[in-house]
Write a protein that holds these residues in place. Structure first.
Motif, PDB file in Angstrom:
ATOM      1  N   VAL A  31      32.547  46.109 -44.324  1.00 44.36           N
ATOM      2  CA  VAL A  31      33.054  44.931 -43.901  1.00 44.36           C
ATOM      3  C   VAL A  31      32.489  44.349 -42.741  1.00 44.36           C
ATOM      4  CG1 VAL A  31      35.232  43.857 -43.143  1.00 44.36           C
ATOM      5  CG2 VAL A  31      35.193  45.210 -45.156  1.00 44.36           C
ATOM      6  N   SER A  32      32.429  43.173 -42.156  1.00 47.23           N
ATOM      7  CA  SER A  32      31.731  42.733 -40.984  1.00 47.23           C
ATOM      8  C   SER A  32      33.013  43.062 -39.788  1.00 47.23           C
ATOM      9  CB  SER A  32      31.255  41.291 -41.185  1.00 47.23           C
ATOM     10  OG  SER A  32      30.894  40.961 -39.848  1.00 47.23           O
ATOM     11  N   VAL A  33      32.741  43.804 -38.865  1.00 44.48           N
ATOM     12  CA  VAL A  33      33.788  43.934 -37.726  1.00 44.48           C
ATOM     13  C   VAL A  33      33.112  43.598 -36.631  1.00 44.48           C
ATOM     14  CG1 VAL A  33      34.985  45.871 -39.329  1.00 44.48           C
ATOM     15  CG2 VAL A  33      33.125  46.237 -37.503  1.00 44.48           C
ATOM     16  N   HIS A  34      34.077  43.459 -35.735  1.00 45.57           N
ATOM     17  CA  HIS A  34      33.472  43.062 -34.264  1.00 45.57           C
ATOM     18  C   HIS A  34      32.971  44.296 -33.486  1.00 45.57           C
ATOM     19  CE1 HIS A  34      35.779  39.075 -33.970  1.00 45.57           C
ATOM     20  NE2 HIS A  34      36.368  39.699 -34.740  1.00 45.57           N
ATOM     21  N   CYS A  35      31.979  44.056 -32.586  1.00 44.17           N
ATOM     22  CA  CYS A  35      31.674  45.077 -31.774  1.00 44.17           C
ATOM     23  C   CYS A  35      32.739  45.333 -30.867  1.00 44.17           C
ATOM     24  CB  CYS A  35      30.476  44.422 -31.089  1.00 44.17           C
ATOM     25  SG  CYS A  35      29.771  45.430 -29.625  1.00 44.17           S
ATOM     26  N   GLU A  36      32.897  46.443 -30.424  1.00 41.49           N
ATOM     27  CA  GLU A  36      33.876  46.951 -29.653  1.00 41.49           C
ATOM     28  C   GLU A  36      33.476  47.245 -28.334  1.00 41.49           C
ATOM     29  OE1 GLU A  36      36.583  49.128 -33.265  1.00 41.49           O
ATOM     30  OE2 GLU A  36      35.431  50.414 -31.729  1.00 41.49           O
ATOM     31  N   CYS A  37      32.343  46.707 -27.764  1.00 36.86           N
ATOM     32  CA  CYS A  37      31.954  46.920 -26.495  1.00 36.86           C
ATOM     33  C   CYS A  37      32.732  46.454 -25.224  1.00 36.86           C
ATOM     34  CB  CYS A  37      30.557  46.033 -26.247  1.00 36.86           C
ATOM     35  SG  CYS A  37      30.466  44.570 -26.156  1.00 36.86           S
ATOM     36  N   GLY A  38      33.862  45.875 -25.456  1.00 34.76           N
ATOM     37  CA  GLY A  38      34.539  45.506 -24.158  1.00 34.76           C
ATOM     38  C   GLY A  38      34.247  44.342 -23.663  1.00 34.76           C
ATOM     39  N   VAL A  39      33.077  43.531 -23.804  1.00 37.44           N
ATOM     40  CA  VAL A  39      32.707  42.447 -23.174  1.00 37.44           C
ATOM     41  C   VAL A  39      33.356  41.404 -24.018  1.00 37.44           C
ATOM     42  CG1 VAL A  39      30.691  40.673 -22.762  1.00 37.44           C
ATOM     43  CG2 VAL A  39      30.445  43.316 -22.356  1.00 37.44           C
ATOM     44  N   ILE A  40      34.388  40.568 -23.465  1.00 31.96           N
ATOM     45  CA  ILE A  40      35.305  39.710 -24.136  1.00 31.96           C
ATOM     46  C   ILE A  40      34.484  38.503 -24.725  1.00 31.96           C
ATOM     47  CG2 ILE A  40      35.730  37.995 -22.080  1.00 31.96           C
ATOM     48  CD1 ILE A  40      38.352  39.591 -25.076  1.00 31.96           C
ATOM     49  N   THR A  41      33.420  38.107 -24.348  1.00 29.55           N
ATOM     50  CA  THR A  41      32.679  37.018 -24.765  1.00 29.55           C
ATOM     51  C   THR A  41      31.518  37.614 -25.639  1.00 29.55           C
ATOM     52  OG1 THR A  41      30.970  37.327 -22.908  1.00 29.55           O
ATOM     53  CG2 THR A  41      32.948  35.736 -22.720  1.00 29.55           C
ATOM     54  N   CYS A  42      31.661  38.958 -26.174  1.00 30.32           N
ATOM     55  CA  CYS A  42      30.512  39.209 -27.244  1.00 30.32           C
ATOM     56  C   CYS A  42      31.096  38.995 -28.596  1.00 30.32           C
ATOM     57  CB  CYS A  42      30.591  40.978 -27.418  1.00 30.32           C
ATOM     58  SG  CYS A  42      29.453  41.490 -28.459  1.00 30.32           S
ATOM     59  N   GLY A  43      30.238  38.276 -29.323  1.00 29.98           N
ATOM     60  CA  GLY A  43      30.423  37.762 -30.663  1.00 29.98           C
ATOM     61  C   GLY A  43      29.466  38.839 -31.736  1.00 29.98           C
ATOM     62  N   GLU A  44      28.836  39.831 -31.333  1.00 33.68           N
ATOM     63  CA  GLU A  44      28.375  40.410 -32.283  1.00 33.68           C
ATOM     64  C   GLU A  44      29.305  41.072 -33.544  1.00 33.68           C
ATOM     65  OE1 GLU A  44      24.780  41.504 -32.738  1.00 33.68           O
ATOM     66  OE2 GLU A  44      24.583  39.658 -31.361  1.00 33.68           O
ATOM     67  N   ARG A  45      28.671  41.092 -34.691  1.00 35.53           N
ATOM     68  CA  ARG A  45      29.274  41.658 -35.740  1.00 35.53           C
ATOM     69  C   ARG A  45      28.635  42.935 -36.293  1.00 35.53           C
ATOM     70  NH1 ARG A  45      34.289  39.279 -36.522  1.00 35.53           N
ATOM     71  NH2 ARG A  45      34.355  39.798 -38.815  1.00 35.53           N
ATOM     72  N   ILE A  46      29.472  43.979 -36.843  1.00 34.62           N
ATOM     73  CA  ILE A  46      28.583  44.950 -37.455  1.00 34.62           C
ATOM     74  C   ILE A  46      29.426  45.307 -38.900  1.00 34.62           C
ATOM     75  CG2 ILE A  46      28.642  47.519 -37.158  1.00 34.62           C
ATOM     76  CD1 ILE A  46      29.548  46.890 -34.129  1.00 34.62           C
ATOM     77  N   ASP A  47      28.326  45.454 -39.709  1.00 34.65           N
ATOM     78  CA  ASP A  47      28.752  45.771 -41.033  1.00 34.65           C
ATOM     79  C   ASP A  47      29.154  47.239 -41.250  1.00 34.65           C
ATOM     80  OD1 ASP A  47      28.423  43.476 -42.119  1.00 34.65           O
ATOM     81  OD2 ASP A  47      26.302  43.752 -42.866  1.00 34.65           O
ATOM     82  N   LEU A  48      30.418  47.714 -41.438  1.00 27.67           N
ATOM     83  CA  LEU A  48      30.887  48.905 -41.414  1.00 27.67           C
ATOM     84  C   LEU A  48      31.873  49.444 -42.606  1.00 27.67           C
ATOM     85  CD1 LEU A  48      31.193  51.174 -39.108  1.00 27.67           C
ATOM     86  CD2 LEU A  48      33.314  50.262 -38.279  1.00 27.67           C
ATOM     87  N   ALA A  49      31.612  50.552 -43.242  1.00 25.52           N
ATOM     88  CA  ALA A  49      32.176  50.955 -44.479  1.00 25.52           C
ATOM     89  C   ALA A  49      33.889  51.546 -43.873  1.00 25.52           C
ATOM     90  CB  ALA A  49      31.672  51.637 -45.092  1.00 25.52           C
ATOM     91  N   LEU A  50      34.648  51.755 -44.554  1.00 21.80           N
ATOM     92  CA  LEU A  50      35.955  52.473 -44.039  1.00 21.80           C
ATOM     93  C   LEU A  50      35.703  53.917 -43.603  1.00 21.80           C
ATOM     94  CD1 LEU A  50      38.967  52.188 -43.849  1.00 21.80           C
ATOM     95  CD2 LEU A  50      39.216  52.803 -46.154  1.00 21.80           C
ATOM     96  N   ASP A  51      34.857  54.526 -44.515  1.00 22.19           N
ATOM     97  CA  ASP A  51      34.584  56.144 -44.158  1.00 22.19           C
ATOM     98  C   ASP A  51      33.998  56.265 -42.726  1.00 22.19           C
ATOM     99  OD1 ASP A  51      32.158  54.893 -45.355  1.00 22.19           O
ATOM    100  OD2 ASP A  51      31.681  57.019 -46.134  1.00 22.19           O
TER     101      ASP A  51
END
Length: 94
Positions: A31-51
């Motif tokens: 699933v495409s999730v948000h980058c958790e970098c902490g920069v509030i304006t970041c719009g990068e997405r990451i494809d991540l599986a549940l595991d």
């Protein structure tokens, strides 16, 4: 850990991602999730599986970021590198 703006943003994005993964991830699918970098304006997405998400969240101060989004000055230290994302350990500056 809370109280520092960068940290608060990381925690916010983590909570959003956890809910997205909980509601929409069949086993083994990404699933495409948000980058958790902490920069509030970041719009990068990451494809991540549940595991993959569960492995990152096994430690409460670990976050999943888009490659190159780590912020050492804000307390991020890369602990794992993957082709689609990096995992950082976050220890906010005092």
């Amino acid at each position: 850990m809370p109280g520092h703006p960068y940290t608060e943003n990381q925690l916010f994005f983590r909570a959003v991602n956890e809910k997205v993964l909980e509601l929409s991830t069949p086993a083994g699918e990404r699933v495409s999730v948000h980058c958790e970098c902490g920069v509030i304006t970041c719009g990068e997405r990451i494809d991540l599986a549940l595991d993959e998400s569960l492995a990152v969240r096994s430690l409460s101060n670990h976050f999943v970021l888009a490659p190159g989004h780590e912020q050492p000055a804000e307390g991020d230290r890369v602990v794992d590198v993957h082709d689609r994302y990096v995992v950082v350990e976050h220890d906010p500056p005092q």
